[in-house]
Design a protein around this motif. Sequence first.
Motif, PDB file in Angstrom:
ATOM      1  N   THR A  87      30.150  34.411 -11.957  1.00  0.00           N
ATOM      2  CA  THR A  87      30.583  33.105 -12.447  1.00  0.00           C
ATOM      3  C   THR A  87      29.484  32.357 -13.188  1.00  0.00           C
ATOM      4  O   THR A  87      29.747  31.307 -13.766  1.00  0.00           O
ATOM      5  CB  THR A  87      31.032  32.230 -11.265  1.00  0.00           C
ATOM      6  N   SER A  88      28.260  32.872 -13.161  1.00  0.00           N
ATOM      7  CA  SER A  88      27.096  32.175 -13.718  1.00  0.00           C
ATOM      8  C   SER A  88      26.825  32.557 -15.168  1.00  0.00           C
ATOM      9  O   SER A  88      26.977  33.722 -15.537  1.00  0.00           O
ATOM     10  CB  SER A  88      25.839  32.523 -12.911  1.00  0.00           C
ATOM     11  N   PRO A  89      26.356  31.602 -15.968  1.00  0.00           N
ATOM     12  CA  PRO A  89      25.912  31.970 -17.317  1.00  0.00           C
ATOM     13  C   PRO A  89      24.644  32.816 -17.229  1.00  0.00           C
ATOM     14  O   PRO A  89      23.859  32.679 -16.283  1.00  0.00           O
ATOM     15  CB  PRO A  89      25.645  30.625 -17.990  1.00  0.00           C
ATOM     16  N   PHE A  90      24.443  33.687 -18.201  1.00  0.00           N
ATOM     17  CA  PHE A  90      23.278  34.572 -18.183  1.00  0.00           C
ATOM     18  C   PHE A  90      21.968  33.794 -18.062  1.00  0.00           C
ATOM     19  O   PHE A  90      21.027  34.262 -17.434  1.00  0.00           O
ATOM     20  CB  PHE A  90      23.259  35.468 -19.428  1.00  0.00           C
ATOM     21  N   GLU A  91      21.893  32.608 -18.617  1.00  0.00           N
ATOM     22  CA  GLU A  91      20.653  31.820 -18.561  1.00  0.00           C
ATOM     23  C   GLU A  91      20.206  31.522 -17.127  1.00  0.00           C
ATOM     24  O   GLU A  91      19.057  31.189 -16.888  1.00  0.00           O
ATOM     25  CB  GLU A  91      20.797  30.517 -19.353  1.00  0.00           C
ATOM     26  N   ARG A  92      21.102  31.682 -16.139  1.00  0.00           N
ATOM     27  CA  ARG A  92      20.755  31.472 -14.726  1.00  0.00           C
ATOM     28  C   ARG A  92      20.375  32.771 -14.021  1.00  0.00           C
ATOM     29  O   ARG A  92      20.149  32.784 -12.820  1.00  0.00           O
ATOM     30  CB  ARG A  92      21.942  30.840 -13.980  1.00  0.00           C
ATOM     31  N   ALA A  93      20.306  33.885 -14.751  1.00  0.00           N
ATOM     32  CA  ALA A  93      20.122  35.191 -14.123  1.00  0.00           C
ATOM     33  C   ALA A  93      18.674  35.576 -13.847  1.00  0.00           C
ATOM     34  O   ALA A  93      18.434  36.480 -13.057  1.00  0.00           O
ATOM     35  CB  ALA A  93      20.769  36.278 -14.984  1.00  0.00           C
ATOM     36  N   ALA A  94      17.695  34.955 -14.459  1.00  0.00           N
ATOM     37  CA  ALA A  94      16.302  35.354 -14.243  1.00  0.00           C
ATOM     38  C   ALA A  94      15.930  35.186 -12.767  1.00  0.00           C
ATOM     39  O   ALA A  94      16.127  34.111 -12.191  1.00  0.00           O
ATOM     40  CB  ALA A  94      15.362  34.546 -15.124  1.00  0.00           C
ATOM     41  N   PRO A  95      15.408  36.227 -12.129  1.00  0.00           N
ATOM     42  CA  PRO A  95      15.105  36.173 -10.699  1.00  0.00           C
ATOM     43  C   PRO A  95      14.107  35.093 -10.279  1.00  0.00           C
ATOM     44  O   PRO A  95      14.087  34.704  -9.120  1.00  0.00           O
ATOM     45  CB  PRO A  95      14.536  37.567 -10.403  1.00  0.00           C
ATOM     46  N   SER A  96      13.316  34.585 -11.193  1.00  0.00           N
ATOM     47  CA  SER A  96      12.329  33.567 -10.824  1.00  0.00           C
ATOM     48  C   SER A  96      12.915  32.164 -10.779  1.00  0.00           C
ATOM     49  O   SER A  96      12.257  31.234 -10.309  1.00  0.00           O
ATOM     50  CB  SER A  96      11.155  33.592 -11.801  1.00  0.00           C
ATOM     51  N   LEU A  97      14.153  31.970 -11.241  1.00  0.00           N
ATOM     52  CA  LEU A  97      14.750  30.630 -11.252  1.00  0.00           C
ATOM     53  C   LEU A  97      15.116  30.191  -9.845  1.00  0.00           C
ATOM     54  O   LEU A  97      15.621  30.968  -9.048  1.00  0.00           O
ATOM     55  CB  LEU A  97      15.992  30.609 -12.137  1.00  0.00           C
ATOM     56  N   LEU A  98      14.897  28.915  -9.561  1.00  0.00           N
ATOM     57  CA  LEU A  98      15.176  28.362  -8.241  1.00  0.00           C
ATOM     58  C   LEU A  98      16.630  27.913  -8.150  1.00  0.00           C
ATOM     59  O   LEU A  98      17.135  27.216  -9.031  1.00  0.00           O
ATOM     60  CB  LEU A  98      14.252  27.181  -7.946  1.00  0.00           C
ATOM     61  N   ASN A  99      17.281  28.319  -7.110  1.00  0.00           N
ATOM     62  CA  ASN A  99      18.614  27.836  -6.781  1.00  0.00           C
ATOM     63  C   ASN A  99      18.688  27.759  -5.261  1.00  0.00           C
ATOM     64  O   ASN A  99      18.244  28.678  -4.564  1.00  0.00           O
ATOM     65  CB  ASN A  99      19.696  28.768  -7.312  1.00  0.00           C
TER      66      ASN A  99
END
Length: 166
Positions: free
Chosen positions: A135-147
């Motif tokens: 469901t996520s846009p590719f821009e949220r896929a980088a493993p270093s991003l905080l969620n």
Amino acid sequence: MNTNASYKPPDTGHRNTLAERTLPCRPGHPPRGLGDLARRHRSALWAGKGLPTAQQWEKAARGPGGRIYPWGNEPTAAKCNVAETGIDATTPVFRYQSGVSPFGTFDMCGNVWEWCSTEEERGNDRYHLEGSAFTSPFERAAPSLLNTAAASMKDNDTGFRCTVLA
């Protein structure tokens, strides 16, 4: 990678509610829909494993060289199951062969967000989610991003990955 088959226990003649909740999901797909963080942690322990820390998860995704994505540093949405694929559902864990990490782990980007055992801030009851989802846009896929999400959060695009306990 754990799949729904990882949670099908041997037939002992006893009712297993975890298996009953998991089996309606598609075989070969990541487990999801099992409830909040506490329930997912119990599921991992039931399998003789645990949830990874955010640091363990990121290392498995990025490899020893700290790649931006598991496959390298080039942004390529076709190497993972994210919103841009238009599938709008989970896919079998081993589908994206070109998206595998240096450690041989699959689906470190896309498919389902994965709970980690790392709390965002001590005592705030919010935990790291890694990897993004279908469901996520590719821009949220980088493993270093905080969620992060509240431990009580239940969502159909969130699952978990197990680690072997030392």
